[in-house]
Scaffold this active site. Structure first.
Site, PDB file in Angstrom:
ATOM      1  N   ASP A  99       0.862  -1.176   0.000  1.00 53.21           N
ATOM      2  CA  ASP A  99       0.000   0.000   0.000  1.00 53.21           C
ATOM      3  C   ASP A  99       0.901   1.229   0.000  1.00 53.21           C
ATOM      4  O   ASP A  99       2.121   1.085  -0.025  1.00 53.21           O
ATOM      5  CB  ASP A  99      -0.918  -0.036   1.236  1.00 53.21           C
ATOM      6  CG  ASP A  99      -2.244   0.667   1.006  1.00 53.21           C
ATOM      7  OD1 ASP A  99      -2.216   1.828   0.548  1.00 53.21           O
ATOM      8  OD2 ASP A  99      -3.292   0.075   1.268  1.00 53.21           O
TER       9      ASP A  99
ATOM     10  N   ALA B  95      -8.289  -3.300   1.106  1.00 52.27           N
ATOM     11  CA  ALA B  95      -7.454  -4.402   1.590  1.00 52.27           C
ATOM     12  C   ALA B  95      -6.325  -4.733   0.617  1.00 52.27           C
ATOM     13  O   ALA B  95      -5.332  -5.334   0.994  1.00 52.27           O
ATOM     14  CB  ALA B  95      -8.325  -5.638   1.810  1.00 52.27           C
ATOM     15  N   LYS B  96      -6.489  -4.359  -0.661  1.00 52.64           N
ATOM     16  CA  LYS B  96      -5.468  -4.589  -1.700  1.00 52.64           C
ATOM     17  C   LYS B  96      -4.974  -6.030  -1.701  1.00 52.64           C
ATOM     18  O   LYS B  96      -3.777  -6.290  -1.750  1.00 52.64           O
ATOM     19  CB  LYS B  96      -4.326  -3.581  -1.559  1.00 52.64           C
ATOM     20  CG  LYS B  96      -4.811  -2.131  -1.676  1.00 52.64           C
ATOM     21  CD  LYS B  96      -3.704  -1.106  -1.694  1.00 52.64           C
ATOM     22  CE  LYS B  96      -4.214   0.304  -1.921  1.00 52.64           C
ATOM     23  NZ  LYS B  96      -4.955   0.876  -0.780  1.00 52.64           N
ATOM     24  N   ARG B  97      -5.892  -6.983  -1.649  1.00 50.80           N
ATOM     25  CA  ARG B  97      -5.553  -8.384  -1.617  1.00 50.80           C
ATOM     26  C   ARG B  97      -5.344  -8.951  -3.016  1.00 50.80           C
ATOM     27  O   ARG B  97      -5.670  -8.307  -4.017  1.00 50.80           O
ATOM     28  CB  ARG B  97      -6.656  -9.184  -0.901  1.00 50.80           C
ATOM     29  CG  ARG B  97      -6.898  -8.785   0.554  1.00 50.80           C
ATOM     30  CD  ARG B  97      -5.681  -9.031   1.428  1.00 50.80           C
ATOM     31  NE  ARG B  97      -6.020  -8.994   2.850  1.00 50.80           N
ATOM     32  CZ  ARG B  97      -5.871  -7.943   3.653  1.00 50.80           C
ATOM     33  NH1 ARG B  97      -5.375  -6.810   3.200  1.00 50.80           N
ATOM     34  NH2 ARG B  97      -6.199  -8.019   4.940  1.00 50.80           N
TER      35      ARG B  97
END
Lengths: 272, 272
Positions: A99, B95-97
């Site tokens: 991130d 969450a940028k999963r």
């Protein structure tokens, strides 16, 4: 854990096996479901019977998040159990985070400091300032996705950018980042022929290799192309070991599977 | 939530503001620290005073994971509070999963089903089979990183692959994936000139836009280049709103900041 300590453990155990703790409640032995925390009970038993055959454990955070707060408790108990009982084990939080800088710092703190994992996996798409916060922790390691073991790896990772494939560019660029000595890389076993190319860019780095077994990769091929003078490989196996059997004997069967891999590794180490 | 419902909310509130709930215990008003769950208490107050000015809330999971199990409880309480009290709000788990298929399925279930977020952010590096499990949920949305707002965006996202920049290739490729109608994209406001290029590839998709305010992006520029006939934008502001003040009046001051942005959005909507 220092890299030297990891290398020493590999030689001592004659193993570079990482056991993936991707624990799914629908797949663990039924008799464990009576416990308050079946996932932790399962992990504890798997760890107790394989800790002399493996140098590393890798819980994938998705499998814990899937159970919400209960799952996080299981994860926390698992990492504390390993750190207390088996401090020579190299632990990996397979979280694939990444991130903007201040946010990556929060993830890094959570996994490397509070949970006290030795390492965490990260995704490279957001570039330098999304990864450097992880690299700032001394004697901790950041394992960046380079070339993954899934089919989708060919969607973007192998595209050509200025005459070289994206995953090579990602690896080469990451070498210029601050504290890049703390980097390791994920390279899928299903693409063994790529290992020699990767070793030209990062001869000394450790590679975490998923995809042996269930996903079809070959251990001997990966070692042939990917091993360096310090071994430089951590081979992950998850389902093949932890779900070797689902009855009362699941732990014995898991050990037997881990032993098979360790013995193959011992042969490979002896013959190189 | 359906896309139509979101569009209708934007017109009704004359706002396309998303409030980022990136809550750091060291930055919230001191008088809240006496509560059992200060993060939830903070979120509740921020939500109560801004819900008529914003169409969306976006907790970044890193800020909750950083507090371990306590943090996950705060996240769970926050999403339940929004879903119960303000069901017309579009919720985003930032969450940028992204992982191999069976693992991405676990993440998708955790965020879209168990926590019942309307959407989740994902990273594209691992390709199609890492994103499609998220797309499988009806009336849920997957917000994929395309061009992010940080400096590191220029490390890989803007590299040329076969004559076009990687982020464009990522966007174009994702259109071919199963249930791609459920995709939205993250595009940073700090790169406003890129929006017209992106609109050529995805004229109709919603874009989640971080980077207005604290990171220096301009709202009017983003709207000029990025808006479509359905508005098609969710503009995120985190720190500028939630940390507008740190005293007893923090909620009023947060509302005042949100109101300023909403009024600017209303003017932009009236003049287009």
């Amino acid at each position: 854990m220092t890299t030297q300590h990891l290398i020493q453990q590999i030689h001592q155990k004659q193993s570079f096996l990482c056991v993936g703790l991707d624990v799914d409640l629908t797949k663990i032995p039924e008799h464990l479901l009576q416990y308050e925390d079946p996932i932790f009970e399962f992990n504890k038993r798997i760890i107790d019977v394989t800790h002399d055959l493996a140098v590393s454990y890798k819980p994938n955070t998705a499998f814990y998040e899937a159970y919400g707060i209960k799952g996080w408790k299981s994860l926390e108990k698992t990492i504390r159990y390993i750190n207390e009982k088996y401090p020579d084990i190299f632990t990996i939080a397979d979280a694939k985070r990444g991130d903007i800088g201040n946010t990556s710092s929060m993830y890094a703190k959570a996994f490397l400091e509070d949970l006290d994992f030795d390492s965490v996996t990260v995704a490279p798409y957001m570039g330098k300032d999304s990864v450097e916060p992880f690299l700032a922790f001394e004697n901790k390691h950041t394992i960046m996705l380079a070339l993954t073991s899934n089919e989708g790896a060919f969607d973007f990772q192998t595209l050509e950018v200025n005459g070289e494939e994206l995953y090579k560019k990602v690896i080469a660029t990451s070498k210029t980042w601050k504290n890049s000595q703390n980097l390791m890389y994920v390279v899928g076993a299903t693409k063994a022929e790529y290992f020699s190319e990767i070793r030209k860019i990062i001869p000394d780095s450790f590679l975490l290799v998923p995809g042996v077994g269930a996903q079809g990769g070959s251990l001997s091929e990966v070692c042939c192309y990917g091993m360096n003078t310090n071994v430089g490989l951590l081979i992950n196996s998850s389902r093949g070991i932890i779900y070797a059997a689902s009855g009362m004997d699941f732990a014995e069967k898991a050990r037997a599977e881990a032993l098979k891999i360790q013995q193959e590794m011992q042969r490979i180490l002896a013959n190189r």
